[in-house]
Design an enzyme around this catalytic site. Structure first.
Site, short mmCIF file in Angstrom:
data_model
loop_
_atom_site.label_atom_id
_atom_site.label_comp_id
_atom_site.label_asym_id
_atom_site.label_seq_id
_atom_site.Cartn_x
_atom_site.Cartn_y
_atom_site.Cartn_z
N THR A 258 48.19 47.13 38.88
CA THR A 258 49.04 47.07 37.67
C THR A 258 50.49 47.48 37.97
OG1 THR A 258 48.32 49.26 36.93
CG2 THR A 258 47.18 47.37 35.96
N ASN B 263 39.71 43.41 43.88
CA ASN B 263 40.87 42.57 43.54
C ASN B 263 40.93 41.32 44.42
OD1 ASN B 263 41.37 44.68 41.86
ND2 ASN B 263 42.97 45.60 43.12
N ILE B 264 41.56 40.30 43.87
CA ILE B 264 41.64 39.02 44.59
C ILE B 264 43.08 38.72 44.98
CG2 ILE B 264 39.62 38.06 43.40
CD1 ILE B 264 41.80 36.44 41.69
N ASP B 265 43.94 39.75 44.93
CA ASP B 265 45.38 39.50 45.08
C ASP B 265 45.91 39.63 46.51
OD1 ASP B 265 45.46 42.32 45.43
OD2 ASP B 265 45.85 42.64 43.30
N LEU C 214 43.32 56.17 35.49
CA LEU C 214 43.72 56.48 34.11
C LEU C 214 42.54 56.10 33.22
CD1 LEU C 214 47.37 55.03 34.04
CD2 LEU C 214 46.70 57.45 33.99
N VAL D 133 48.13 55.81 39.74
CA VAL D 133 47.91 55.76 41.20
C VAL D 133 49.23 55.67 41.96
CG1 VAL D 133 45.57 54.82 41.40
CG2 VAL D 133 47.47 53.26 41.06
N PRO E 158 48.20 42.44 35.44
CA PRO E 158 47.45 43.18 34.43
C PRO E 158 46.01 43.46 34.89
CG PRO E 158 47.82 40.89 33.71
CD PRO E 158 48.57 41.08 35.00
N ASP E 159 45.45 44.59 34.42
CA ASP E 159 44.03 44.84 34.71
C ASP E 159 43.19 44.19 33.61
OD1 ASP E 159 44.25 46.53 32.55
OD2 ASP E 159 43.93 48.39 33.66
N PHE E 160 41.91 44.55 33.55
CA PHE E 160 41.00 43.91 32.59
C PHE E 160 40.76 44.79 31.37
CE2 PHE E 160 40.22 42.30 36.81
CZ PHE E 160 40.22 40.93 36.60
N HIS F 45 35.06 40.65 45.45
CA HIS F 45 35.07 39.58 44.46
C HIS F 45 35.81 38.34 44.95
CE1 HIS F 45 34.15 42.71 41.05
NE2 HIS F 45 33.13 42.48 41.84
P1 OAD Z 1 39.30 47.39 35.00
O1 OAD Z 1 40.39 46.73 34.24
O2 OAD Z 1 37.94 47.39 34.42
O3 OAD Z 1 39.68 48.90 35.28
C1 OAD Z 1 40.96 49.25 35.74
C2 OAD Z 1 41.13 50.73 35.51
O4 OAD Z 1 42.35 51.12 36.11
C3 OAD Z 1 41.20 51.12 34.04
O5 OAD Z 1 40.35 52.22 33.79
C4 OAD Z 1 42.67 51.49 33.83
O6 OAD Z 1 42.86 52.49 32.87
C5 OAD Z 1 43.04 51.98 35.20
N1 OAD Z 1 44.47 51.85 35.53
C6 OAD Z 1 45.32 50.85 35.18
N2 OAD Z 1 46.53 51.05 35.72
C7 OAD Z 1 46.46 52.22 36.40
C8 OAD Z 1 47.39 52.98 37.16
N3 OAD Z 1 48.66 52.57 37.33
N4 OAD Z 1 46.96 54.13 37.73
C9 OAD Z 1 45.68 54.57 37.56
N5 OAD Z 1 44.76 53.89 36.86
C10 OAD Z 1 45.13 52.72 36.29
O7 OAD Z 1 39.32 46.75 36.47
P2 OAD Z 1 38.18 46.79 37.58
O8 OAD Z 1 37.47 48.09 37.57
O9 OAD Z 1 38.80 46.34 38.84
O10 OAD Z 1 35.61 40.97 37.85
O11 OAD Z 1 37.22 45.68 37.04
C11 OAD Z 1 36.14 45.23 37.81
C12 OAD Z 1 35.91 43.77 37.61
O12 OAD Z 1 35.85 43.45 36.21
C13 OAD Z 1 37.02 42.87 38.10
O13 OAD Z 1 36.99 42.63 39.48
C14 OAD Z 1 36.78 41.60 37.32
C15 OAD Z 1 36.55 42.21 35.96
O14 OAD Z 1 35.83 41.45 35.08
C16 OAD Z 1 35.35 39.67 37.60
O15 OAD Z 1 36.10 38.97 36.97
C17 OAD Z 1 34.06 39.18 38.17
#
Ligand code: OAD
Length: 246
Positions: free
Chosen positions: A27, A100-102, A215, A232, A32-34, A117
């Site tokens: 992020t 991550n796929i990035d 977070l 992070v 963006p995360d999920f 993934h």
């Molecule tokens: P998530 O989006 O589920 O979790 C990301 C986490 O990182 C969240 O708890 C955020 O609060 C936290 N976060 C965001 N920015 C941050 C920062 N700057 N510092 C610290 N923490 C931060 O993502 P993943 O756990 O990677 O799979 O999700 C796993 C899988 O779910 C992904 O690979 C994807 C998704 O669906 C598929 O699409 C198959």
């Protein structure tokens, strides 16, 4: 930042660190995360990543996700990626397993990376199995259109969708590394998606420590030696500075 000093102290006491990363490490690079604040699932249904839905209607995926791939392709690593790469150079980190796929860990200089993934680098035709490089299929995808093989089949990037197995070699390497590590460091993952989410349990099972930088809560917080609920990139930037590696 006091937390960075504490993190480095914990790392100092470890010989063999297994790192598990999720969308939260990227992020700060603008991806963006999920499930975090402002994450993709606030705007887009997780159905978009279901393999059954993709097979029924690939245009649904490419319309919604295609144009966003540009952000991933143009992103640059941030201090979290650089800290992990630096810890590998110093012999601490034995493997980083990423959801991550990035490709940002590799861009930051990490060599021992497994992509649980998958990645965008390679794609396959769902009909004839022909493989394609990024250059061959991403132009269409970026326009939100379904890339097609000369046989007429739909091209799908080798990223893992819900309902698909993880690449077995990557999962095997990750389980092996997590099982022998004396410290598992989770960074930026909600630990909501199995089996990646279970990897820290292999370290815990044989008496290794778990440290989480995220977070927001995860299901393993109660078992963590230390949980840092901080960004992070901030703790990593400071840790790099303290290591004299920034
Ligand atoms: P998530 O989006 O589920 O979790 C990301 C986490 O990182 C969240 O708890 C955020 O609060 C936290 N976060 C965001 N920015 C941050 C920062 N700057 N510092 C610290 N923490 C931060 O993502 P993943 O756990 O990677 O799979 O999700 C796993 C899988 O779910 C992904 O690979 C994807 C998704 O669906 C598929 O699409 C198959």
């Amino acid at each position: 930042m006091r937390e960075a000093e504490e993190l480095l102290k914990i790392l100092e006491g470890a010989r063999d660190v297994f790192v598990l990363t999720g969308a939260g490490v990227s992020t700060p690079s603008g991806i963006p995360d999920f499930r975090g604040k402002g994450g993709l699932y606030e705007r887009i249904s997780p159905e978009v990543f279901c393999i059954e839905k993709f097979k029924q209607d690939p245009s649904f995926f490419y319309r919604q996700i295609g144009p966003m791939l540009k952000i991933i392709l143009e992103a640059e690593p941030n201090p979290a990626h650089y800290l992990i790469a630096e810890l590998e150079r110093r012999g601490k980190v034995k493997l980083v397993a990423t959801q991550n796929i990035d490709g940002l860990h590799q861009k930051a200089g990490s060599r021992k990376v497994v992509e649980l993934h998958g990645s965008l680098e390679i794609a396959h035709c769902l009909s004839c199995g022909r493989s394609f490089s990024k250059e061959d299929y991403l132009q269409e995808a970026l326009r939100g259109r379904v890339p097609r093989c000369s046989c007429g089949g739909v091209i799908k990037p080798d990223v893992v969708f819900f309902g698909e197995p993880l690449p077995s070699r990557a999962l095997y390497e990750a389980i092996k590394a997590a099982s022998s590590a004396d410290l598992c460091l989770v960074m930026g993952s909600s630990l909501m998606v199995y089996p990646a989410s279970s990897l820290p349990e292999y370290t815990l099972a044989h008496g290794g420590k778990l440290v989480i930088i995220n977070l927001g809560e995860t299901y393993l917080d109660p078992l963590a030696h230390r949980k840092f609920d901080v960004p992070v990139e901030k703790i990593s930037r400071e840790a790099l500075r303290l290591l004299g590696a920034n």
